[in-house]
Design a protein around this motif. Sequence first.
Motif, PDB file in Angstrom:
ATOM      1  N   TYR A  94       0.826  -1.197   0.000  1.00  0.00           N
ATOM      2  CA  TYR A  94       0.000   0.000   0.000  1.00  0.00           C
ATOM      3  C   TYR A  94       0.863   1.250   0.000  1.00  0.00           C
ATOM      4  CZ  TYR A  94      -3.552  -3.232   1.816  1.00  0.00           C
ATOM      5  OH  TYR A  94      -4.424  -4.270   2.006  1.00  0.00           O
ATOM      6  N   CYS A  95       0.383   2.289  -0.645  1.00  0.00           N
ATOM      7  CA  CYS A  95       1.009   3.602  -0.523  1.00  0.00           C
ATOM      8  C   CYS A  95       0.066   4.531   0.231  1.00  0.00           C
ATOM      9  CB  CYS A  95       1.363   4.189  -1.876  1.00  0.00           C
ATOM     10  SG  CYS A  95      -0.023   4.337  -3.022  1.00  0.00           S
ATOM     11  N   ALA A  96       0.637   5.543   0.828  1.00  0.00           N
ATOM     12  CA  ALA A  96      -0.151   6.463   1.631  1.00  0.00           C
ATOM     13  C   ALA A  96       0.571   7.787   1.759  1.00  0.00           C
ATOM     14  CB  ALA A  96      -0.417   5.877   3.013  1.00  0.00           C
ATOM     15  N   THR A  97      -0.175   8.819   2.099  1.00  0.00           N
ATOM     16  CA  THR A  97       0.420  10.120   2.375  1.00  0.00           C
ATOM     17  C   THR A  97       0.707  10.236   3.870  1.00  0.00           C
ATOM     18  OG1 THR A  97      -1.787  11.090   2.613  1.00  0.00           O
ATOM     19  CG2 THR A  97      -0.755  11.252   0.447  1.00  0.00           C
ATOM     20  N   LYS A  98       1.756  10.949   4.197  1.00  0.00           N
ATOM     21  CA  LYS A  98       2.180  11.093   5.595  1.00  0.00           C
ATOM     22  C   LYS A  98       1.723  12.438   6.140  1.00  0.00           C
ATOM     23  CE  LYS A  98       6.405  11.308   8.409  1.00  0.00           C
ATOM     24  NZ  LYS A  98       6.358  12.760   8.632  1.00  0.00           N
ATOM     25  N   TRP A  99       1.096  12.418   7.284  1.00  0.00           N
ATOM     26  CA  TRP A  99       0.693  13.661   7.933  1.00  0.00           C
ATOM     27  C   TRP A  99       1.318  13.808   9.315  1.00  0.00           C
ATOM     28  CZ3 TRP A  99      -1.752  13.543  12.629  1.00  0.00           C
ATOM     29  CH2 TRP A  99      -2.236  12.295  13.040  1.00  0.00           C
ATOM     30  N   GLY A 100       1.695  12.707   9.919  1.00  0.00           N
ATOM     31  CA  GLY A 100       2.209  12.733  11.286  1.00  0.00           C
ATOM     32  C   GLY A 100       3.719  12.853  11.327  1.00  0.00           C
ATOM     33  N   SER A 101       4.265  12.653  12.510  1.00  0.00           N
ATOM     34  CA  SER A 101       5.687  12.886  12.732  1.00  0.00           C
ATOM     35  C   SER A 101       6.561  11.656  12.529  1.00  0.00           C
ATOM     36  CB  SER A 101       5.910  13.425  14.153  1.00  0.00           C
ATOM     37  OG  SER A 101       5.441  12.476  15.104  1.00  0.00           O
ATOM     38  N   SER A 102       5.969  10.477  12.584  1.00  0.00           N
ATOM     39  CA  SER A 102       6.771   9.261  12.511  1.00  0.00           C
ATOM     40  C   SER A 102       6.829   8.756  11.084  1.00  0.00           C
ATOM     41  CB  SER A 102       6.175   8.178  13.419  1.00  0.00           C
ATOM     42  OG  SER A 102       6.824   6.952  13.218  1.00  0.00           O
ATOM     43  N   TRP A 103       8.039   8.454  10.660  1.00  0.00           N
ATOM     44  CA  TRP A 103       8.194   7.967   9.285  1.00  0.00           C
ATOM     45  C   TRP A 103       7.769   6.509   9.143  1.00  0.00           C
ATOM     46  CZ3 TRP A 103       8.892  10.893   5.175  1.00  0.00           C
ATOM     47  CH2 TRP A 103       9.411  12.190   5.369  1.00  0.00           C
ATOM     48  N   ASN A 104       7.882   5.714  10.211  1.00  0.00           N
ATOM     49  CA  ASN A 104       7.646   4.288  10.058  1.00  0.00           C
ATOM     50  C   ASN A 104       6.416   3.777  10.808  1.00  0.00           C
ATOM     51  OD1 ASN A 104       8.562   4.453  12.641  1.00  0.00           O
ATOM     52  ND2 ASN A 104      10.277   3.068  12.415  1.00  0.00           N
TER      53      ASN A 104
END
Length: 122
Positions: A94-104
């Motif tokens: 899956y791909c997703a956009t990041k909004w939070g602080s954690s990369w993983n």
Amino acid sequence: VQLQAFGGGLVQAGGSLRLSCAASGRTVSNYDMGWFRQAPGKEREFVAATNRGGNSLYYADSVKGRFTISRTNAENTVYLQMNNLKPEDSAVYYCATKWGSSWNNERSYNNWGQGTLVTVSS
């Protein structure tokens, strides 16, 4: 933004695949992006991520040296090149956009696209 992952398939161990994550609705250049995977009976796990500019890359230890994440903002697409595939890489990706602080951490991501199945045979 709507995301669609594609490019999965059946490949023998040691083979390669390139996954694509195509975006519509908004440009991916506005987002840090990530790839995750989920194998049957297992939790979804982090695979790789990239910042907006594509110059900061992050990988799970299990894929370092074999997978490469990249992006082409002009084409509104993020890629995951997977080389030297192993049976344990079999999963829905899956791909997703990041909004939070954690990369993983998957909790830092949203706009999950429909996944694409990767099956690696031994």
